[in-house]
Scaffold this motif. Structure first.
Motif, PDB file in Angstrom:
ATOM      1  N   VAL A  33       0.878  -1.170   0.000  1.00 46.54           N
ATOM      2  CA  VAL A  33       0.000   0.000   0.000  1.00 46.54           C
ATOM      3  C   VAL A  33       0.909   1.211   0.000  1.00 46.54           C
ATOM      4  O   VAL A  33       1.704   1.395   0.933  1.00 46.54           O
ATOM      5  CB  VAL A  33      -0.903   0.032   1.253  1.00 46.54           C
ATOM      6  N   THR A  34       0.840   2.010  -1.056  1.00 47.48           N
ATOM      7  CA  THR A  34       1.722   3.169  -1.099  1.00 47.48           C
ATOM      8  C   THR A  34       1.033   4.383  -1.698  1.00 47.48           C
ATOM      9  O   THR A  34      -0.095   4.309  -2.156  1.00 47.48           O
ATOM     10  CB  THR A  34       3.046   2.834  -1.818  1.00 47.48           C
ATOM     11  N   CYS A  35       1.749   5.508  -1.644  1.00 51.12           N
ATOM     12  CA  CYS A  35       1.195   6.791  -2.064  1.00 51.12           C
ATOM     13  C   CYS A  35       1.149   6.902  -3.591  1.00 51.12           C
ATOM     14  O   CYS A  35       1.915   6.269  -4.302  1.00 51.12           O
ATOM     15  CB  CYS A  35       2.038   7.922  -1.473  1.00 51.12           C
ATOM     16  N   MET A  36       0.253   7.765  -4.069  1.00 46.66           N
ATOM     17  CA  MET A  36       0.143   8.043  -5.501  1.00 46.66           C
ATOM     18  C   MET A  36       1.332   8.854  -6.032  1.00 46.66           C
ATOM     19  O   MET A  36       1.474   9.028  -7.232  1.00 46.66           O
ATOM     20  CB  MET A  36      -1.152   8.818  -5.763  1.00 46.66           C
ATOM     21  N   ASP A  37       2.203   9.317  -5.136  1.00 47.86           N
ATOM     22  CA  ASP A  37       3.369  10.117  -5.507  1.00 47.86           C
ATOM     23  C   ASP A  37       4.234   9.373  -6.534  1.00 47.86           C
ATOM     24  O   ASP A  37       4.585   8.211  -6.318  1.00 47.86           O
ATOM     25  CB  ASP A  37       4.181  10.393  -4.227  1.00 47.86           C
ATOM     26  N   PRO A  38       4.595  10.034  -7.662  1.00 44.98           N
ATOM     27  CA  PRO A  38       5.377   9.352  -8.703  1.00 44.98           C
ATOM     28  C   PRO A  38       6.727   8.816  -8.233  1.00 44.98           C
ATOM     29  O   PRO A  38       7.270   7.889  -8.837  1.00 44.98           O
ATOM     30  CB  PRO A  38       5.567  10.423  -9.794  1.00 44.98           C
ATOM     31  N   ARG A  39       7.259   9.370  -7.134  1.00 43.39           N
ATOM     32  CA  ARG A  39       8.557   8.882  -6.645  1.00 43.39           C
ATOM     33  C   ARG A  39       8.457   7.479  -6.064  1.00 43.39           C
ATOM     34  O   ARG A  39       9.474   6.834  -5.817  1.00 43.39           O
ATOM     35  CB  ARG A  39       9.116   9.861  -5.604  1.00 43.39           C
ATOM     36  N   LEU A  40       7.234   7.002  -5.874  1.00 44.03           N
ATOM     37  CA  LEU A  40       7.032   5.632  -5.372  1.00 44.03           C
ATOM     38  C   LEU A  40       6.668   4.672  -6.506  1.00 44.03           C
ATOM     39  O   LEU A  40       6.280   3.533  -6.260  1.00 44.03           O
ATOM     40  CB  LEU A  40       5.906   5.608  -4.319  1.00 44.03           C
ATOM     41  N   SER A  41       6.790   5.129  -7.743  1.00 47.85           N
ATOM     42  CA  SER A  41       6.320   4.300  -8.859  1.00 47.85           C
ATOM     43  C   SER A  41       7.275   3.171  -9.224  1.00 47.85           C
ATOM     44  O   SER A  41       6.843   2.146  -9.738  1.00 47.85           O
ATOM     45  CB  SER A  41       6.054   5.167 -10.094  1.00 47.85           C
ATOM     46  N   ASP A  42       8.563   3.348  -8.957  1.00 46.80           N
ATOM     47  CA  ASP A  42       9.508   2.291  -9.348  1.00 46.80           C
ATOM     48  C   ASP A  42       9.623   1.257  -8.231  1.00 46.80           C
ATOM     49  O   ASP A  42      10.714   1.009  -7.700  1.00 46.80           O
ATOM     50  CB  ASP A  42      10.879   2.890  -9.683  1.00 46.80           C
ATOM     51  N   LEU A  43       8.526   0.621  -7.889  1.00 54.55           N
ATOM     52  CA  LEU A  43       8.565  -0.355  -6.785  1.00 54.55           C
ATOM     53  C   LEU A  43       9.450  -1.559  -7.091  1.00 54.55           C
ATOM     54  O   LEU A  43      10.156  -2.026  -6.203  1.00 54.55           O
ATOM     55  CB  LEU A  43       7.145  -0.769  -6.403  1.00 54.55           C
ATOM     56  N   PRO A  44       9.461  -2.084  -8.319  1.00 50.67           N
ATOM     57  CA  PRO A  44      10.411  -3.176  -8.586  1.00 50.67           C
ATOM     58  C   PRO A  44      11.851  -2.747  -8.312  1.00 50.67           C
ATOM     59  O   PRO A  44      12.644  -3.531  -7.783  1.00 50.67           O
ATOM     60  CB  PRO A  44      10.179  -3.495 -10.067  1.00 50.67           C
ATOM     61  N   GLY A  45      12.194  -1.516  -8.631  1.00 53.57           N
ATOM     62  CA  GLY A  45      13.538  -1.003  -8.341  1.00 53.57           C
ATOM     63  C   GLY A  45      13.752  -0.814  -6.851  1.00 53.57           C
ATOM     64  O   GLY A  45      14.758  -1.254  -6.294  1.00 53.57           O
ATOM     65  N   ILE A  46      12.796  -0.174  -6.179  1.00 48.43           N
ATOM     66  CA  ILE A  46      12.930   0.134  -4.749  1.00 48.43           C
ATOM     67  C   ILE A  46      13.010  -1.154  -3.929  1.00 48.43           C
ATOM     68  O   ILE A  46      13.763  -1.242  -2.965  1.00 48.43           O
ATOM     69  CB  ILE A  46      11.730   0.999  -4.276  1.00 48.43           C
ATOM     70  N   LEU A  47      12.240  -2.175  -4.315  1.00 49.04           N
ATOM     71  CA  LEU A  47      12.111  -3.384  -3.488  1.00 49.04           C
ATOM     72  C   LEU A  47      12.828  -4.598  -4.075  1.00 49.04           C
ATOM     73  O   LEU A  47      12.877  -5.656  -3.431  1.00 49.04           O
ATOM     74  CB  LEU A  47      10.620  -3.725  -3.303  1.00 49.04           C
TER      75      LEU A  47
END
Ligand SMILES: [Zn+2]
Length: 173
Positions: A33-47
């Motif tokens: 569950v995350t924010c609509m903020d575009p900085r959270l869009s690269d979840l495969p990269g972040i995680l």
């Protein structure tokens, strides 16, 4: 050409190289569950997980609304995700106003108060927000106790995740 028209054009190119095996029934492993903020869009990269492993639920904030709880029930009970990650972040746009302020501003701007009071789920402290989310999700009777529910804050300056623990000194307040 509008942005959407340009996107439609790009989609024709995308479809030519599309991996049709992705059309099979999805089997995600982690609900995020995350924010609509575009900085959270690269979840495969972040995680470090593939798109296919992630069941992503996005709202502003993120706000864990009744709709989000319903989606988490479906994610864990129907789609088969095994863990729940509540992913907040620093510098969130939803900390820059209060619901009251935005309702007043938009009423003034449009001259129409009929949607007010609209719930925007603004908040001030991402840590406290994360703890409240964990409590809300953990206490839902249809989300199995065996499913870990963990909360994190993504630092938009460094790209690092920091875990928020429920058993903090403020948690009892
Ligand atoms: Zn945000």
């Amino acid at each position: 050409m509008s942005i959407i028209d340009r996107a439609l054009k790009a989609n024709e190119t995308y479809a030519k190289k599309y991996d049709r095996t992705l059309g099979a029934h999805p089997t995600p492993k982690l609900a995020v569950v995350t924010c609509m903020d575009p900085r959270l869009s690269d979840l495969p990269g972040i995680l470090g997980l593939s798109h296919a492993d992630l069941d992503v639920i996005r709202t502003g904030g993120p706000a864990v609304t009744d709709d989000v709880l319903g989606e988490l029930v479906v994610s864990t009970r129907v789609l088969g995700t095994k863990e729940i990650m509540l992913l907040n972040h620093t510098g969130c746009g939803f900390t820059t106003f209060t619901d009251e302020e935005l309702n007043a501003k938009l009423t003034g701007l449009t001259g129409d108060a009929s949607p007010a009071p609209m719930r925007f789920f603004s908040y001030k402290d991402p840590e406290q927000n994360t703890r409240e989310q964990m409590k809300k999700v953990r206490s839902h009777p249809w989300i199995a106790k065996e499913v870990p529910v963990r909360g994190f804050i993504f630092d938009v300056e460094t790209g690092l995740l920091r875990e928020v623990h429920r058993a903090s000194k403020d948690a009892a307040a």
